[in-house]
Design a protein around this motif. Structure first.
Motif, PDB file in Angstrom:
ATOM      1  N   GLU A 192       0.825  -1.211   0.000  1.00 28.38           N
ATOM      2  CA  GLU A 192       0.000   0.000   0.000  1.00 28.38           C
ATOM      3  C   GLU A 192       0.858   1.259   0.000  1.00 28.38           C
ATOM      4  OE1 GLU A 192      -3.120   0.167  -0.542  1.00 28.38           O
ATOM      5  OE2 GLU A 192      -3.597  -1.977  -0.377  1.00 28.38           O
ATOM      6  N   LEU A 193       1.911   1.255   0.820  1.00 31.89           N
ATOM      7  CA  LEU A 193       2.726   2.469   0.909  1.00 31.89           C
ATOM      8  C   LEU A 193       3.487   2.720  -0.392  1.00 31.89           C
ATOM      9  CD1 LEU A 193       4.119   2.263   4.566  1.00 31.89           C
ATOM     10  CD2 LEU A 193       2.106   3.502   3.703  1.00 31.89           C
ATOM     11  N   VAL A 194       4.019   1.665  -0.963  1.00 32.54           N
ATOM     12  CA  VAL A 194       4.760   1.848  -2.216  1.00 32.54           C
ATOM     13  C   VAL A 194       3.806   2.299  -3.328  1.00 32.54           C
ATOM     14  CG1 VAL A 194       6.077   0.670  -4.028  1.00 32.54           C
ATOM     15  CG2 VAL A 194       6.660   0.312  -1.629  1.00 32.54           C
ATOM     16  N   GLU A 195       2.617   1.726  -3.351  1.00 36.47           N
ATOM     17  CA  GLU A 195       1.664   2.153  -4.385  1.00 36.47           C
ATOM     18  C   GLU A 195       1.299   3.632  -4.208  1.00 36.47           C
ATOM     19  OE1 GLU A 195      -0.397  -2.040  -5.716  1.00 36.47           O
ATOM     20  OE2 GLU A 195      -1.586  -0.647  -4.524  1.00 36.47           O
ATOM     21  N   ASN A 196       1.189   4.071  -2.972  1.00 37.30           N
ATOM     22  CA  ASN A 196       0.939   5.501  -2.751  1.00 37.30           C
ATOM     23  C   ASN A 196       2.089   6.344  -3.290  1.00 37.30           C
ATOM     24  OD1 ASN A 196      -1.564   5.222  -1.626  1.00 37.30           O
ATOM     25  ND2 ASN A 196      -0.880   5.413   0.499  1.00 37.30           N
ATOM     26  N   SER A 197       3.304   5.866  -3.062  1.00 35.43           N
ATOM     27  CA  SER A 197       4.463   6.612  -3.554  1.00 35.43           C
ATOM     28  C   SER A 197       4.460   6.655  -5.082  1.00 35.43           C
ATOM     29  CB  SER A 197       5.762   5.966  -3.066  1.00 35.43           C
ATOM     30  OG  SER A 197       5.806   5.981  -1.655  1.00 35.43           O
ATOM     31  N   VAL A 198       4.094   5.536  -5.684  1.00 36.96           N
ATOM     32  CA  VAL A 198       4.027   5.486  -7.147  1.00 36.96           C
ATOM     33  C   VAL A 198       2.982   6.492  -7.632  1.00 36.96           C
ATOM     34  CG1 VAL A 198       3.376   4.062  -9.132  1.00 36.96           C
ATOM     35  CG2 VAL A 198       4.802   3.095  -7.310  1.00 36.96           C
ATOM     36  N   ASP A 199       1.807   6.474  -6.986  1.00 38.90           N
ATOM     37  CA  ASP A 199       0.751   7.413  -7.363  1.00 38.90           C
ATOM     38  C   ASP A 199       1.199   8.863  -7.191  1.00 38.90           C
ATOM     39  OD1 ASP A 199      -1.004   5.428  -8.053  1.00 38.90           O
ATOM     40  OD2 ASP A 199      -2.128   5.467  -6.167  1.00 38.90           O
ATOM     41  N   ALA A 200       2.095   9.082  -6.213  1.00 45.01           N
ATOM     42  CA  ALA A 200       2.551  10.452  -5.965  1.00 45.01           C
ATOM     43  C   ALA A 200       3.657  10.855  -6.939  1.00 45.01           C
ATOM     44  CB  ALA A 200       3.037  10.581  -4.517  1.00 45.01           C
ATOM     45  N   GLY A 201       3.914  10.007  -7.922  1.00 43.59           N
ATOM     46  CA  GLY A 201       4.882  10.364  -8.959  1.00 43.59           C
ATOM     47  C   GLY A 201       6.336  10.217  -8.541  1.00 43.59           C
ATOM     48  N   SER A 210     -11.860   5.599 -15.148  1.00 42.56           N
ATOM     49  CA  SER A 210     -10.724   6.012 -15.972  1.00 42.56           C
ATOM     50  C   SER A 210      -9.468   6.120 -15.116  1.00 42.56           C
ATOM     51  CB  SER A 210     -11.029   7.351 -16.637  1.00 42.56           C
ATOM     52  OG  SER A 210     -11.391   8.275 -15.644  1.00 42.56           O
ATOM     53  N   LEU A 211      -9.367   5.209 -14.146  1.00 39.49           N
ATOM     54  CA  LEU A 211      -8.289   5.294 -13.178  1.00 39.49           C
ATOM     55  C   LEU A 211      -6.921   4.957 -13.751  1.00 39.49           C
ATOM     56  CD1 LEU A 211      -9.791   3.606 -10.065  1.00 39.49           C
ATOM     57  CD2 LEU A 211      -8.767   5.871 -10.198  1.00 39.49           C
ATOM     58  N   HIS A 212      -5.965   5.786 -13.446  1.00 39.56           N
ATOM     59  CA  HIS A 212      -4.597   5.442 -13.791  1.00 39.56           C
ATOM     60  C   HIS A 212      -3.771   5.247 -12.531  1.00 39.56           C
ATOM     61  CE1 HIS A 212      -4.890   6.064 -18.146  1.00 39.56           C
ATOM     62  NE2 HIS A 212      -5.800   6.961 -17.820  1.00 39.56           N
ATOM     63  N   THR A 213      -4.394   5.457 -11.375  1.00 38.91           N
ATOM     64  CA  THR A 213      -3.635   5.363 -10.128  1.00 38.91           C
ATOM     65  C   THR A 213      -3.827   3.999  -9.481  1.00 38.91           C
ATOM     66  OG1 THR A 213      -5.524   6.361  -9.018  1.00 38.91           O
ATOM     67  CG2 THR A 213      -3.715   7.816  -9.615  1.00 38.91           C
ATOM     68  N   ASN A 227      -2.184  -3.118 -16.429  1.00 36.26           N
ATOM     69  CA  ASN A 227      -2.173  -1.680 -16.189  1.00 36.26           C
ATOM     70  C   ASN A 227      -1.376  -1.317 -14.932  1.00 36.26           C
ATOM     71  OD1 ASN A 227      -3.848  -1.825 -18.348  1.00 36.26           O
ATOM     72  ND2 ASN A 227      -5.410  -0.457 -17.517  1.00 36.26           N
ATOM     73  N   GLY A 228      -0.188  -1.849 -14.833  1.00 39.57           N
ATOM     74  CA  GLY A 228       0.691  -1.461 -13.747  1.00 39.57           C
ATOM     75  C   GLY A 228       0.407  -2.112 -12.409  1.00 39.57           C
ATOM     76  N   ARG A 229      -0.476  -3.089 -12.376  1.00 39.64           N
ATOM     77  CA  ARG A 229      -0.739  -3.796 -11.125  1.00 39.64           C
ATOM     78  C   ARG A 229      -0.415  -5.264 -11.281  1.00 39.64           C
ATOM     79  NH1 ARG A 229      -4.628  -1.089  -8.249  1.00 39.64           N
ATOM     80  NH2 ARG A 229      -5.468   0.505  -9.624  1.00 39.64           N
ATOM     81  N   ASN A 230       0.020  -5.852 -10.193  1.00 39.07           N
ATOM     82  CA  ASN A 230       0.105  -7.301 -10.183  1.00 39.07           C
ATOM     83  C   ASN A 230      -1.293  -7.829 -10.040  1.00 39.07           C
ATOM     84  OD1 ASN A 230       3.056  -8.193  -9.980  1.00 39.07           O
ATOM     85  ND2 ASN A 230       2.900  -6.406  -8.645  1.00 39.07           N
ATOM     86  N   MET A 231      -1.574  -8.910 -10.718  1.00 41.52           N
ATOM     87  CA  MET A 231      -2.915  -9.429 -10.552  1.00 41.52           C
ATOM     88  C   MET A 231      -2.917 -10.936 -10.464  1.00 41.52           C
ATOM     89  SD  MET A 231      -4.818  -9.320 -14.162  1.00 41.52           S
ATOM     90  CE  MET A 231      -4.021  -9.793 -15.673  1.00 41.52           C
ATOM     91  N   TYR A 232      -4.016 -11.394  -9.886  1.00 36.32           N
ATOM     92  CA  TYR A 232      -4.261 -12.809  -9.762  1.00 36.32           C
ATOM     93  C   TYR A 232      -5.392 -13.081 -10.734  1.00 36.32           C
ATOM     94  CZ  TYR A 232      -6.117 -16.993  -7.563  1.00 36.32           C
ATOM     95  OH  TYR A 232      -6.588 -18.240  -7.332  1.00 36.32           O
ATOM     96  N   HIS A 233      -5.125 -13.854 -11.780  1.00 31.55           N
ATOM     97  CA  HIS A 233      -6.158 -14.070 -12.780  1.00 31.55           C
ATOM     98  C   HIS A 233      -6.071 -15.504 -13.299  1.00 31.55           C
ATOM     99  CE1 HIS A 233      -8.925 -13.372 -16.022  1.00 31.55           C
ATOM    100  NE2 HIS A 233      -9.112 -12.136 -15.622  1.00 31.55           N
TER     101      HIS A 233
END
Ligand code: ADP
Ligand code: MG
Length: 622
Positions: free
Chosen positions: A31-40, A90-93, A254-260
């Motif tokens: 969660e914290l790293v994803e926030n940092s990524v979202d913060a550019g 239309s989320l990119h974050t 789209n930039g996320r790890n996923m389970y599919h």
């Protein structure tokens, strides 16, 4: 009756929500790293102490927060990423639910220091189990520095479910790998107290290499496809490197790890018949689609993603992998069973090999079905008229039980019969046919020889490895970032028994200080350079307790150890059943096999080939 329904206080609601978002320290990191990524952020540094139990710190150089935003960030459903419901589509974050920070601060002690690059002064915020203790101006670097201390300190039940420090560190490192793979363009580092990993920005391939260099050498082939619906970029392992355990499999969208599971299946079926049933390929694939065609919101951890065009993407993904395998000559260019898409040579300047057909000369083009005549099947069917036919086991592409092969052994021609003549007038250049993707059929003046392709290759490689081990001083090669491997009780007791032998071979194996079941392989014999080292060690441990593997000596000594190791490596490296072979490959295998002094028996005692004598054949046509 009095009203009994009450609204939960926020702190309680947050603790409950935390249960969904924060399973363990690794989830906080995510969660914290994803926030940092979202913060550019372009650089993110992570520090943990005691497996994240006492401290998780994430420092970024992203856009930071104003004092008011910093305070708001810890309120439930506070997010800067969506304002109206429409934005959801239309989320990119990475984040948008506004749940992570309030959840984390409900179950830990948080210290946040943050400063937008435009502001002179930053802010420092202390929160203790959802309660804001203080907020003060602070002189700090631009960006955000967040420390999460004593996770679950106020939720004893959850604390109990955490593993030992090294187990949690293992989870964190695995999460770090996943984050590092999706964010290959960022500078990332992690310090776990015992290990420091620093990754420079690079392309996807470089990132994969930086993370898994030890176990993946030379194994990957590219997958690239772009359609109006989806763009797929990444790599899959060559079929011959499919693994029995610990296959590295990463699917990102789209930039996320996923389970599919369905897309996983699309990739696996592309490998169908190229790899043994009990093995799995490695893959690293990134899928990009228009953000309004996916729904990430189906689970709080956002690991599951729903695709609007799932069926089409399934097909494109499957075909892309399949055609990459084809381009890299791992699949025959003409495959009668399944249609391989034509390969576009312009894509990356790889010109596909000219089509190779395995059609025998007497193939009749006027037959209605476009399959080669099934002479061989008819042939052994007539044999099987005398012996009950075990169809399933013969068709089995996986680890075929030796019994079914032994059925083919001629009574008067035991498997360890003298080597059939392969030279002179016997046959000049043996014509080899592959049957059912698993057998090489060839002839000599002694009769008809049917060779199990996998065992033949195991036999050849085994000899090669044994020779090297006998001749070479065992040089050890260190591993920079050893993987933690979890051993079962049985494997642990075997390791106890043979640890010294392994050491003599050049393995350096460390036991974890806290968790007895956890080991790390810190060095391995240099000759193992191309193999998956953990797989080899696990394979050796399993083979020692495997009663079917008998090396003639019961005791474990270094000679027996060498044989085990050579066998495990040979099995791992050998071509599998189900893999189509070219005429050259078959000739090569046959040539090498019969150059050995005792080619008939595989190192584990199973027959490598059977011979139908000429007289027996003649009798059949009488
Ligand atoms: P979400 O990511 O779903 O919006 P979070 O609880 O993770 O929810 O974060 C809440 C808000 O806090 C974010 O929307 C963002 O505005 C802000 N924020 C969190 N972490 C950072 C960071 N590292 N840098 C800048 N802003 C951040
Ligand atoms: Mg977030």
């Amino acid at each position: 009756m009095a009203d009994i329904i009450k609204l939960l206080p926020d702190s309680v609601a947050n603790q409950i929500a935390a249960g969904e978002v924060v399973k363990r320290p690794a989830s906080v990191i995510k969660e914290l790293v994803e926030n940092s990524v979202d913060a550019g952020a372009t650089r993110i540094d992570i520090f943990i102490k005691d497996g994240g139990r006492t401290l998780i710190q994430v420092v970024d150089n992203g856009k930071g927060m104003s004092p008011i935003d910093a305070r708001m960030a810890f309120e439930r459903h506070a997010t800067s990423k969506i304002t109206v419901a429409q934005d959801l589509y239309s989320l990119h974050t990475m984040g948008f639910r506004g749940e992570a920070l309030p959840s984390i601060c409900a179950i830990s002690q948080v210290e946040l220091r943050t400063r937008p690059s435009s502001g002179q002064m930053g802010t420092r915020l202390l929160i203790n189990g959802s309660k804001v203790e203080s907020q003060t101006p602070d002189i700090c670097d631009a960006g955000t520095n967040i420390m999460v201390r004593n996770l679950f300190y106020n939720v004893p039940a959850r604390r109990k479910f955490m593993g030992s420090d090294s187990v949690e560190t293992g989870h964190i490192l695995r999460e770090f790998e996943r984050l590092a793979l999706v964010n290959n363009n960022l500078h990332l580092s992690i310090d776990t107290g015992t290990r420091h990993i620093e990754l420079r920005p690079g392309n996807f391939k470089q990132r994969i290499n930086d993370l898994f260099r030890n176990s993946l050498k030379m194994q990957l082939i590219p997958v690239d496809v772009e359609t109006s619906l989806v763009k797929i970029h990444g790599f899959v392992s060559r079929p011959e490197f499919a693994r029995r355990r610990n296959a590295l499999q990463y699917l990102m969208a789209n930039g996320r790890n996923m389970y599919h599971p369905k897309f996983h299946k699309a990739i696996l079926t592309a490998f169908d018949s190229l790899i043994a049933k009990d093995t799995q390929p490695c893959y690293f694939l990134k899928i990009e689609v228009a953000p309004d065609t996916i729904d990430v919101n189906i689970h709080p951890t956002k690991h599951e993603i729903k695709f609007e065009n799932e069926q089409q993407i399934w097909t494109i993904l499957h075909t892309a992998v399949r055609s990459s395998l084809g381009k890299n000559a791992a699949v025959p260019s003409i495959d009668f069973e399944s249609d391989v898409l034509p390969v576009d040579p312009a894509v990356d300047n790889v010109v596909p090999d000219p089509p190779v057909t395995h059609v025998p000369r007497d193939y009749n083009p006027f037959r209605s079905s476009p399959t080669p005549p099934k002479n061989w099947e008819a042939l052994y069917d007539s044999f099987m008229g005398r012996m009950p036919r075990k169809d399933e086991s013969f068709q089995d592409m996986g680890d075929m039980p030796s019994v079914s092969v032994e059925r083919f052994v001629e009574p008067e021609q035991p498997a360890d019969a003298p080597l059939p003549e392969m030279d002179g007038e016997g046959i000049e250049s043996p014509i080899c046919l592959q049957h059912n993707g698993g057998y090489i059929v060839t002839g000599s003046r002694d009769g008809l020889i049917i060779i199990d392709q996998h065992r033949a290759h195991v036999r050849i490689l085994f000899e090669r490895y044994m020779k090297r081990m006998r001749n070479e001083e065992q040089v050890s090669q260190g591993i920079m970032f050893p993987d933690s491997i979890n051993l079962s009780e049985r494997q642990l007791s075997v390791l106890d028994e043979i640890g010294e032998d392994l050491h003599r071979m050049g393995f350096v194996i460390e036991h974890d200080a806290d968790d007895a079941a956890l080991i790390r392989i810190c060095a391995h014999p240099a000759m193992l350079h191309n193999a998956d080292v953990s797989d080899v060690v696990l394979g050796i441990l399993d083979s020692v307790s495997d009663k079917s593997v008998n090396f003639g000596s019961n005791g474990v000594g270094s000679e027996s150890m060498k044989r085990r190791m050579a066998l495990v490596m040979a099995r791992g490296g050998a071509i599998q059943r189900g893999r189509r072979l070219t005429a050259d490959e078959m000739e090569h295998i046959v040539g090498e096999l019969f150059a050995l002094s005792d080619p008939a028996i595989a190192p584990d005692g199973n027959p490598v080939y059977v011979v139908f004598s000429q007289s027996r054949l003649d009798a059949l046509f009488r």
